[in-house]
Enzyme design. Structure first.
Site, PDB file in Angstrom:
ATOM      1  N   HIS A  92     -11.444   5.868   5.181  1.00 25.18           N
ATOM      2  CA  HIS A  92     -12.682   6.820   4.711  1.00 25.18           C
ATOM      3  C   HIS A  92     -11.920   8.343   4.902  1.00 25.18           C
ATOM      4  O   HIS A  92     -10.937   8.420   5.196  1.00 25.18           O
ATOM      5  CB  HIS A  92     -13.976   6.574   5.602  1.00 25.18           C
ATOM      6  CG  HIS A  92     -13.673   7.123   7.086  1.00 25.18           C
ATOM      7  ND1 HIS A  92     -14.740   7.661   7.611  1.00 25.18           N
ATOM      8  CD2 HIS A  92     -12.745   7.421   7.718  1.00 25.18           C
ATOM      9  CE1 HIS A  92     -14.449   8.221   8.851  1.00 25.18           C
ATOM     10  NE2 HIS A  92     -12.997   7.616   8.902  1.00 25.18           N
ATOM     11  N   GLU A 142     -14.931   3.533  16.802  1.00 19.18           N
ATOM     12  CA  GLU A 142     -14.374   3.904  15.535  1.00 19.18           C
ATOM     13  C   GLU A 142     -12.678   4.245  16.175  1.00 19.18           C
ATOM     14  O   GLU A 142     -11.720   3.818  15.427  1.00 19.18           O
ATOM     15  CB  GLU A 142     -14.578   5.491  15.285  1.00 19.18           C
ATOM     16  CG  GLU A 142     -13.925   5.918  13.776  1.00 19.18           C
ATOM     17  CD  GLU A 142     -14.519   7.344  13.432  1.00 19.18           C
ATOM     18  OE1 GLU A 142     -14.664   7.399  12.387  1.00 19.18           O
ATOM     19  OE2 GLU A 142     -14.259   8.146  14.262  1.00 19.18           O
ATOM     20  N   CYS A 162      -9.743  14.734   9.494  1.00 22.38           N
ATOM     21  CA  CYS A 162     -10.762  13.629   8.868  1.00 22.38           C
ATOM     22  C   CYS A 162     -10.810  14.277   7.292  1.00 22.38           C
ATOM     23  O   CYS A 162     -11.418  13.084   6.436  1.00 22.38           O
ATOM     24  CB  CYS A 162     -11.787  13.251   9.451  1.00 22.38           C
ATOM     25  SG  CYS A 162     -11.638  12.820  11.383  1.00 22.38           S
ATOM     26  N   HIS A 190      -9.365   3.089  10.118  1.00 22.33           N
ATOM     27  CA  HIS A 190      -9.455   2.793  11.612  1.00 22.33           C
ATOM     28  C   HIS A 190      -9.950   1.493  11.544  1.00 22.33           C
ATOM     29  O   HIS A 190     -10.379   0.741  10.598  1.00 22.33           O
ATOM     30  CB  HIS A 190     -11.026   3.856  11.865  1.00 22.33           C
ATOM     31  CG  HIS A 190     -10.884   5.089  12.094  1.00 22.33           C
ATOM     32  ND1 HIS A 190     -10.241   5.931  13.049  1.00 22.33           N
ATOM     33  CD2 HIS A 190     -11.440   5.977  11.404  1.00 22.33           C
ATOM     34  CE1 HIS A 190     -10.060   7.131  12.918  1.00 22.33           C
ATOM     35  NE2 HIS A 190     -11.056   7.306  11.902  1.00 22.33           N
ATOM     36  N   ASP A 249     -15.063  -4.651   5.513  1.00 20.02           N
ATOM     37  CA  ASP A 249     -13.667  -4.837   5.790  1.00 20.02           C
ATOM     38  C   ASP A 249     -12.435  -4.612   4.690  1.00 20.02           C
ATOM     39  O   ASP A 249     -12.788  -5.278   3.591  1.00 20.02           O
ATOM     40  CB  ASP A 249     -13.684  -6.368   6.323  1.00 20.02           C
ATOM     41  CG  ASP A 249     -12.317  -6.582   7.033  1.00 20.02           C
ATOM     42  OD1 ASP A 249     -11.698  -5.608   7.640  1.00 20.02           O
ATOM     43  OD2 ASP A 249     -11.583  -7.802   6.812  1.00 20.02           O
ATOM     44  N   HIS A 250     -11.524  -4.087   5.177  1.00 19.21           N
ATOM     45  CA  HIS A 250     -10.473  -3.939   4.107  1.00 19.21           C
ATOM     46  C   HIS A 250     -11.160  -3.299   2.744  1.00 19.21           C
ATOM     47  O   HIS A 250     -10.595  -3.355   1.744  1.00 19.21           O
ATOM     48  CB  HIS A 250      -9.634  -5.161   3.710  1.00 19.21           C
ATOM     49  CG  HIS A 250      -8.769  -5.443   4.954  1.00 19.21           C
ATOM     50  ND1 HIS A 250      -9.127  -6.023   6.153  1.00 19.21           N
ATOM     51  CD2 HIS A 250      -7.377  -5.358   5.046  1.00 19.21           C
ATOM     52  CE1 HIS A 250      -8.085  -6.232   6.864  1.00 19.21           C
ATOM     53  NE2 HIS A 250      -7.080  -5.868   6.365  1.00 19.21           N
ATOM     54  N   HIS A 287      -7.849   8.371   5.474  1.00 23.52           N
ATOM     55  CA  HIS A 287      -7.271   7.711   6.564  1.00 23.52           C
ATOM     56  C   HIS A 287      -8.096   6.514   6.907  1.00 23.52           C
ATOM     57  O   HIS A 287      -8.953   6.041   6.074  1.00 23.52           O
ATOM     58  CB  HIS A 287      -7.187   8.655   7.571  1.00 23.52           C
ATOM     59  CG  HIS A 287      -8.397   8.958   8.210  1.00 23.52           C
ATOM     60  ND1 HIS A 287      -9.294  10.046   7.622  1.00 23.52           N
ATOM     61  CD2 HIS A 287      -8.820   8.790   9.410  1.00 23.52           C
ATOM     62  CE1 HIS A 287     -10.364  10.064   8.277  1.00 23.52           C
ATOM     63  NE2 HIS A 287     -10.295   9.302   9.465  1.00 23.52           N
TER      64      HIS A 287
END
Lengths: 144, 144, 144, 144, 144, 144
Positions: free
Chosen positions: F17, F129, F36, F44, F82-83, F42
């Site tokens: 994100h 996070e 950010c 998490h 996810d992913h 980037h």
């Protein structure tokens, strides 16, 4: 020098066991194995870390595809040990003491060949029984 | 090949210390040791992981009985270091800098013989000072 | 406003159990309880977090002396549940399903009075069965 | 209903302390405070979790900018407590027992106003002294 | 025997990446790389553990000053990888697959010389991508 | 009083994100969102803890069957997040800032109804996070 990398996959399983010898008295069992000799079993959450070594494949960047490694561990170990009684339900543990030492040796025997068939070299297994007790096995090698 | 397994026991202790040399000025101490030179001490929760290697005993499945290993570590290390001031209260640390490097060497010296008497071979000690700083010691060996 | 502080002590125990109803068929048991219905048991490392609330005693700075709280939990819970079979060995669990929900309610019933006698008020119990499954209980209260 | 979210920032500090009353005998101190009464101090790695509540700002999506929250905690708490002796070096702890209960109350008093000035509402503080001992404080409120 | 100690510093960074080859079809990419081939990237919190070995300096008790080691890792690795896209923003990763295997080799190449200049010997790097997937690298050496 | 128990299931997902507003300048974005705001994203590893409350069913001992709860979270949240790239790939996040505060509110909206249909009451969501930054949400309720 070849750029050998070690890749590690963690899986886990939950199992019951006891440490017990039928050829020993109750007292002898309790003296040696302590609380672990409870006749009605006890159990643990086991964390299993499998290390495979190799030179990353230039086409994929992988030593071994983690999907394959995870699938092998789940099929060969987790499906066999998870939610089972190590003394009663797990064939490879039936005639030996269910210590983590013996478990890690058996898991090595189980995983060595399928990992080799998938193109990897099994290098180390770590098995965690509690937050305070662990074993590590290098296939009998003694790196230190 | 003999099936050498490595077994690890975690224990912990909480202690105060400072990094300080009397033969250095305050400025020099602070330059080298930073916040760790605070004259009134600071402290840590230390996690200690002791690795013993050996071939599992066929009678017990054990490299070493973890009750014995835990008892040895508690008697020889935890009872000596826990809730103590490393610089003032712990004999083996008094004349040396209280760095984790020096601590792990001293702990090896303390544990090697009692573990040998209990039938094990001390292979590695890991000492965690914070979540980010750790040391490992193989008795001076360099496996890598 | 009084300065109520909540103090938490973690203890742990390792136990075997199964989720099983004798009045259900094998198929029904497996449908509802899945792998947890394995007839020969499985087991877990349970982490137990006991929260006691109160205003710190001005003489000691303590809500409750953690030595006392730890001693109570060990005597009343750990000594009863650790290295045991929850279905067979633990009296308070014998006639009920050995789910973590039922365990946490029973542990509350066990601990409430001894903690009160030690001058504390039991406020919350958290029981961790695996790294992914936990229960929390506030004595039936619903803070949220 | 307004969509109040709770945001938590973890920071840590390492400090020495002892639990000790000058108006008590050595024996009385050791009876009540145990190993924590060691005259030459001991220490801990403290983990501090600060919870701020509020409705996310529609312009930023933030309850409070974590850069601001981290900066406040570091300036007001970490810089004051880290690598210090709680009994000797930390003004707000000097005349009170250095228990975690008293620490968490003092940290609340320190943080409440700067967090309010940054637009947040302090809701909870959790302080971890070891892996087994923690305190939580809601400013004196008793949510459960 | 010289008393070689291994000292480890943990740092972390958060980054986006994807596993993708432009010379492969979408189907081939998804077959090999699975979810990691998502065209709009995904990301991880990476934990990095850097091990430096050496004999503690008798003047300081240090193998290497952790302030120096942390500064080197932050400058050479964290500042380059943190909150970045490994495929687009990180020069040393641009022409290779962004696997953890390739990352750990690149990080070794980056860190070996600056650590040597600071008086240490880089011995091992561990990179954790998730709670279940890790790689370790000994500069191509194979200790086991 | 009814014996309401809170049961928690942990799941996780890895996502990319950025925090970015198109109606702000680069400078303004970097001032507010810091690292950010990196334009190439980037990412998490997110840990998600979902708490469901209820009185244990006397037939099963369950507040909710964890197989059902896990299945709901995986289908409704993990398969969607996810992913993935939160800004580009996840419908419910597209028009809002991808802060953890906004994420936890959206995840509540997603999960509330399916959990209710499965017989549970969603009570709390915790989203982690990084190791240092977390949010918690009680559906807008303010228990403290």
């Amino acid at each position: 020098m070849s750029k050998t990398v070690y890749i590690i996959r963690k899986e886990h399983f939950n199992a019951a066991h006891k440490l017990w010898r039928n050829d020993w008295s109750v007292e002898k069992n309790e003296e040696v194995f302590g609380k672990c000799a409870n006749k009605n079993w006890h159990g643990h959450n086991f964390n299993l870390f499998v290390t495979v070594k190799g030179v990353p494949n230039p086409d994929t960047g992988f030593v071994i595809n983690l999907k394959d490694l995870s699938r092998i561990i789940k099929k060969e170990v987790v499906d066999v040990f998870d939610h089972k009684n190590l003394n009663l339900d797990v064939a490879c543990m039936k005639d030996i003491l269910a210590s983590t030492e013996n478990m890690v040796i058996q898991i090595w025997e189980i995983l060595e060949e399928p990992i080799q068939l998938a193109g990897g070299v099994l290098a180390k297994i770590r098995l965690e029984e509690t937050e305070n007790n662990f074993v590590e096995y290098f296939g009998g090698n003694e790196p230190y």
